[in-house]
Design a protein around this motif. Structure first.
Motif, PDB file in Angstrom:
ATOM      1  N   ALA A  44      -6.556   3.260  -8.821  1.00  0.00           N
ATOM      2  CA  ALA A  44      -7.148   2.579  -7.672  1.00  0.00           C
ATOM      3  C   ALA A  44      -7.150   1.069  -7.824  1.00  0.00           C
ATOM      4  O   ALA A  44      -7.081   0.327  -6.835  1.00  0.00           O
ATOM      5  CB  ALA A  44      -8.576   3.089  -7.462  1.00  0.00           C
ATOM      6  N   ARG A  64      -3.881   0.429  -2.866  1.00  0.00           N
ATOM      7  CA  ARG A  64      -4.563   1.346  -1.961  1.00  0.00           C
ATOM      8  C   ARG A  64      -3.603   2.422  -1.453  1.00  0.00           C
ATOM      9  O   ARG A  64      -2.385   2.243  -1.438  1.00  0.00           O
ATOM     10  CB  ARG A  64      -5.136   0.582  -0.772  1.00  0.00           C
ATOM     11  N   THR A  93      -2.674  12.412  -1.728  1.00  0.00           N
ATOM     12  CA  THR A  93      -3.378  11.139  -1.882  1.00  0.00           C
ATOM     13  C   THR A  93      -3.587  10.808  -3.352  1.00  0.00           C
ATOM     14  O   THR A  93      -3.357   9.671  -3.797  1.00  0.00           O
ATOM     15  CB  THR A  93      -4.724  11.189  -1.143  1.00  0.00           C
ATOM     16  N   ASP A 117       0.849  -1.192   0.000  1.00  0.00           N
ATOM     17  CA  ASP A 117       0.000   0.000   0.000  1.00  0.00           C
ATOM     18  C   ASP A 117       0.886   1.245   0.000  1.00  0.00           C
ATOM     19  O   ASP A 117       1.934   1.278   0.660  1.00  0.00           O
ATOM     20  CB  ASP A 117      -0.892   0.044   1.245  1.00  0.00           C
ATOM     21  N   ALA A 134      -8.190   9.065   1.117  1.00  0.00           N
ATOM     22  CA  ALA A 134      -7.376   7.857   1.255  1.00  0.00           C
ATOM     23  C   ALA A 134      -8.276   6.649   1.506  1.00  0.00           C
ATOM     24  O   ALA A 134      -9.380   6.771   2.045  1.00  0.00           O
ATOM     25  CB  ALA A 134      -6.376   8.017   2.394  1.00  0.00           C
ATOM     26  N   ASP A 135      -7.802   5.477   1.114  1.00  0.00           N
ATOM     27  CA  ASP A 135      -8.563   4.250   1.352  1.00  0.00           C
ATOM     28  C   ASP A 135      -8.556   3.874   2.829  1.00  0.00           C
ATOM     29  O   ASP A 135      -9.517   3.286   3.338  1.00  0.00           O
ATOM     30  CB  ASP A 135      -7.965   3.106   0.525  1.00  0.00           C
ATOM     31  N   ILE A 136      -7.465   4.183   3.496  1.00  0.00           N
ATOM     32  CA  ILE A 136      -7.299   3.878   4.919  1.00  0.00           C
ATOM     33  C   ILE A 136      -6.739   5.116   5.600  1.00  0.00           C
ATOM     34  O   ILE A 136      -5.803   5.736   5.089  1.00  0.00           O
ATOM     35  CB  ILE A 136      -6.324   2.700   5.122  1.00  0.00           C
ATOM     36  N   ARG A 196      -1.939   7.671  -5.428  1.00  0.00           N
ATOM     37  CA  ARG A 196      -2.783   6.707  -6.152  1.00  0.00           C
ATOM     38  C   ARG A 196      -2.373   6.639  -7.625  1.00  0.00           C
ATOM     39  O   ARG A 196      -2.308   5.553  -8.217  1.00  0.00           O
ATOM     40  CB  ARG A 196      -4.250   7.099  -6.003  1.00  0.00           C
TER      41      ARG A 196
END
Length: 253
Positions: free
Chosen positions: A195, A199, A185, A136, A221-223, A189
């Motif tokens: 995407a 991630r 971010t 990631d 952000a994904d996380i 990516r």
């Protein structure tokens, strides 16, 4: 502001220097609890040292008042509970220290908490806990400052994270510096190839929940990992900064 609260705390204590733990201040109840918990941990680690809590903004009592409230002649070490240098360290805390020094009382400011490899290790732990996986992309997300030295501090912490993270690591800021977290971010990516190729996880380089952490949650952000929080390693860093600064403290009058 009631200065009696400070003088009452100091009555009956010995001549050990006072540790003044100075954080930013926040309206967020969780953020306030984190800082108070950290200060409590420091008191446990330094049972013979008077530890006072203060702030540079938002909350009271503020640093100039607390520093001035300590009995004349008694040593004072102000430890910034801040992650890097910048305006609050170089202006607010420095001004409070200079004012007391001008009265002849021994007073110094310690270095801020970061950079420190232990902070990077906490960031990686927070990423793991949030579900981030090797590969990631990580954006180390800081509050931001226009001060070049503060930016260098963040860059060092990001470099420390990169040493132990299996994936690309970059930096984003919530305010006052670029790239902003949303842009960082998107760039992270894009560097992954989109995407569908991986991630983006955000390492929240903030001490506690508050205004800036809310901004990070909206950056795409994904996380988003939790802030550093009241981690025992941070309490130890505070103690280390205090002990380092003691070597610069003139003898008490």
């Amino acid at each position: 502001m009631d200065n009696d609260a400070f003088t009452d705390d100091l009555e009956g204590t010995d001549h050990h220097p006072v540790l003044i733990a100075c954080s930013h201040g926040t309206d967020n109840p969780q953020g306030r609890a984190v800082v108070s918990h950290l200060v409590g941990q420091v008191r446990e680690l330094l049972p013979d040292i008077e530890v006072l809590e203060t702030y540079v903004d938002v909350q009271y009592p503020q640093v100039d008042e607390v520093v001035a409230s300590v009995a004349p002649g008694r040593g004072v070490v102000v430890v910034p509970l801040l992650l890097s240098g910048g305006f609050h360290v170089n202006v607010d805390i420095a001004s409070a220290v200079r004012s007391r020094v001008s009265t002849g009382s021994p007073t110094v400011a310690a270095s801020p908490l970061g950079p420190d490899p232990r902070l990077a290790s906490i960031l990686v732990d927070r990423l793991d806990s949030a579900g981030a996986l090797p590969g990631d992309a990580v954006v180390v997300a800081a509050a931001g400052s226009s001060d070049a030295a503060a930016a260098a501090d963040v860059e060092q912490v990001a470099a420390d994270v990169a040493e132990s993270w299996e994936g690309p690591v970059s930096i984003g800021y919530a305010a006052s510096a670029t790239p902003r977290v949303a842009v960082a971010t998107d760039l992270a990516r894009s560097a992954l190839g989109g995407a569908e190729h991986g991630r983006v996880a955000m390492a929240t380089y903030l001490l506690a929940p508050g205004f800036f952490s809310n901004r990070l949650a909206e950056a795409g952000a994904d996380i988003v990992a939790e802030p550093l929080g009241a981690h025992p390693l941070i309490a130890q860093i505070i103690v280390d900064r205090f002990n380092e600064a003691l070597t610069q403290l003139p003898a008490a009058v």
